[in-house]
Design a protein around this motif. Structure first.
Motif, PDB file in Angstrom:
ATOM      1  N   GLN A  19       0.847  -1.192   0.000  1.00  0.00           N
ATOM      2  CA  GLN A  19       0.000   0.000   0.000  1.00  0.00           C
ATOM      3  C   GLN A  19       0.879   1.237   0.000  1.00  0.00           C
ATOM      4  O   GLN A  19       1.978   1.234   0.542  1.00  0.00           O
ATOM      5  CB  GLN A  19      -0.945   0.003   1.204  1.00  0.00           C
ATOM      6  CG  GLN A  19      -2.096  -0.962   1.045  1.00  0.00           C
ATOM      7  CD  GLN A  19      -3.222  -0.702   2.023  1.00  0.00           C
ATOM      8  OE1 GLN A  19      -3.348   0.361   2.605  1.00  0.00           O
ATOM      9  NE2 GLN A  19      -4.066  -1.709   2.191  1.00  0.00           N
ATOM     10  N   ALA A  20       0.371   2.296  -0.628  1.00  0.00           N
ATOM     11  CA  ALA A  20       1.078   3.586  -0.732  1.00  0.00           C
ATOM     12  C   ALA A  20       2.364   3.469  -1.551  1.00  0.00           C
ATOM     13  O   ALA A  20       3.321   4.211  -1.334  1.00  0.00           O
ATOM     14  CB  ALA A  20       1.360   4.172   0.650  1.00  0.00           C
ATOM     15  N   ARG A  24      -1.946  -0.447  -6.885  1.00  0.00           N
ATOM     16  CA  ARG A  24      -3.194  -0.493  -7.654  1.00  0.00           C
ATOM     17  C   ARG A  24      -3.016   0.092  -9.051  1.00  0.00           C
ATOM     18  O   ARG A  24      -3.526  -0.454 -10.027  1.00  0.00           O
ATOM     19  CB  ARG A  24      -4.330   0.200  -6.893  1.00  0.00           C
ATOM     20  CG  ARG A  24      -4.701  -0.563  -5.611  1.00  0.00           C
ATOM     21  CD  ARG A  24      -5.753   0.165  -4.813  1.00  0.00           C
ATOM     22  NE  ARG A  24      -5.215   1.463  -4.401  1.00  0.00           N
ATOM     23  CZ  ARG A  24      -5.957   2.471  -3.957  1.00  0.00           C
ATOM     24  NH1 ARG A  24      -7.261   2.369  -3.886  1.00  0.00           N
ATOM     25  NH2 ARG A  24      -5.395   3.591  -3.592  1.00  0.00           N
ATOM     26  N   ARG A  41      -8.176  -3.757  -4.770  1.00  0.00           N
ATOM     27  CA  ARG A  41      -8.503  -2.787  -3.724  1.00  0.00           C
ATOM     28  C   ARG A  41      -7.578  -2.937  -2.521  1.00  0.00           C
ATOM     29  O   ARG A  41      -7.078  -4.026  -2.231  1.00  0.00           O
ATOM     30  CB  ARG A  41      -9.953  -2.889  -3.294  1.00  0.00           C
ATOM     31  CG  ARG A  41     -10.244  -4.064  -2.402  1.00  0.00           C
ATOM     32  CD  ARG A  41     -11.651  -4.039  -1.837  1.00  0.00           C
ATOM     33  NE  ARG A  41     -11.878  -5.280  -1.136  1.00  0.00           N
ATOM     34  CZ  ARG A  41     -12.998  -5.978  -1.186  1.00  0.00           C
ATOM     35  NH1 ARG A  41     -14.024  -5.550  -1.876  1.00  0.00           N
ATOM     36  NH2 ARG A  41     -13.102  -7.091  -0.517  1.00  0.00           N
ATOM     37  N   ASN A  42      -7.377  -1.828  -1.817  1.00  0.00           N
ATOM     38  CA  ASN A  42      -6.661  -1.845  -0.546  1.00  0.00           C
ATOM     39  C   ASN A  42      -7.568  -2.413   0.530  1.00  0.00           C
ATOM     40  O   ASN A  42      -8.773  -2.164   0.523  1.00  0.00           O
ATOM     41  CB  ASN A  42      -6.232  -0.434  -0.143  1.00  0.00           C
ATOM     42  CG  ASN A  42      -5.072   0.086  -0.952  1.00  0.00           C
ATOM     43  OD1 ASN A  42      -4.348  -0.666  -1.596  1.00  0.00           O
ATOM     44  ND2 ASN A  42      -4.891   1.391  -0.924  1.00  0.00           N
ATOM     45  N   ASP A  46      -3.715  -3.383   5.656  1.00  0.00           N
ATOM     46  CA  ASP A  46      -2.535  -3.009   4.859  1.00  0.00           C
ATOM     47  C   ASP A  46      -2.181  -4.014   3.771  1.00  0.00           C
ATOM     48  O   ASP A  46      -1.138  -3.898   3.137  1.00  0.00           O
ATOM     49  CB  ASP A  46      -1.302  -2.740   5.736  1.00  0.00           C
ATOM     50  CG  ASP A  46      -1.493  -1.511   6.610  1.00  0.00           C
ATOM     51  OD1 ASP A  46      -2.197  -0.578   6.168  1.00  0.00           O
ATOM     52  OD2 ASP A  46      -0.945  -1.485   7.721  1.00  0.00           O
ATOM     53  N   SER A  47      -3.039  -4.983   3.526  1.00  0.00           N
ATOM     54  CA  SER A  47      -2.851  -5.884   2.389  1.00  0.00           C
ATOM     55  C   SER A  47      -3.619  -5.312   1.202  1.00  0.00           C
ATOM     56  O   SER A  47      -4.303  -4.296   1.310  1.00  0.00           O
ATOM     57  CB  SER A  47      -3.359  -7.292   2.728  1.00  0.00           C
ATOM     58  OG  SER A  47      -4.766  -7.290   2.894  1.00  0.00           O
ATOM     59  N   VAL A  48      -3.476  -5.956   0.055  1.00  0.00           N
ATOM     60  CA  VAL A  48      -4.230  -5.594  -1.142  1.00  0.00           C
ATOM     61  C   VAL A  48      -4.884  -6.869  -1.658  1.00  0.00           C
ATOM     62  O   VAL A  48      -4.247  -7.921  -1.728  1.00  0.00           O
ATOM     63  CB  VAL A  48      -3.318  -4.992  -2.229  1.00  0.00           C
ATOM     64  CG1 VAL A  48      -4.082  -4.782  -3.530  1.00  0.00           C
ATOM     65  CG2 VAL A  48      -2.707  -3.684  -1.767  1.00  0.00           C
TER      66      VAL A  48
END
Length: 96
Positions: A19-20, A24, A41-42, A46-48
């Motif tokens: 993430q960040a 995505r 999606r996030n 903190d996983s995707v």
């Protein structure tokens, strides 16, 4: 004789530095490049997560492209096979 490549659908949960870091956006670009459908999606932990549909080769190519992302570090993935969604078109970012 040509054989039709089998379309599959997978739910994949990515863990690590995901993430960040443009995950995505990278997934969207790779999905367009390799012609798969689905979403990304996030998650709150903190996983995707991602649902992705295409051939095994297309899916592998998308994941490889994501892994080449500059700041993305995938520590592990959880993968489940799903039923295909015949009417699905395109790949998008989903929000909660």
């Amino acid at each position: 004789m040509l054989t039709r490549r089998k379309t599959v659908r997978k739910y994949i949960r990515f863990y690590g530095q995901v993430q960040a870091v443009g995950f995505r956006w990278t997934a969207m670009q790779a999905a367009k490049l390799y012609g798969v459908t689905g979403w990304v999606r996030n998650e709150y932990d903190d996983s995707v997560s991602m649902e992705i549909q295409g051939t095994e080769r297309q899916i592998d190519d998308v994941i490889a492209a994501i892994e080449r992302g500059t700041y993305i570090v995938i520590d592990r993935m959880e993968v489940k096979k799903l039923e295909t969604v015949e009417e699905e078109r395109g790949f998008r970012v989903r929000y909660h």
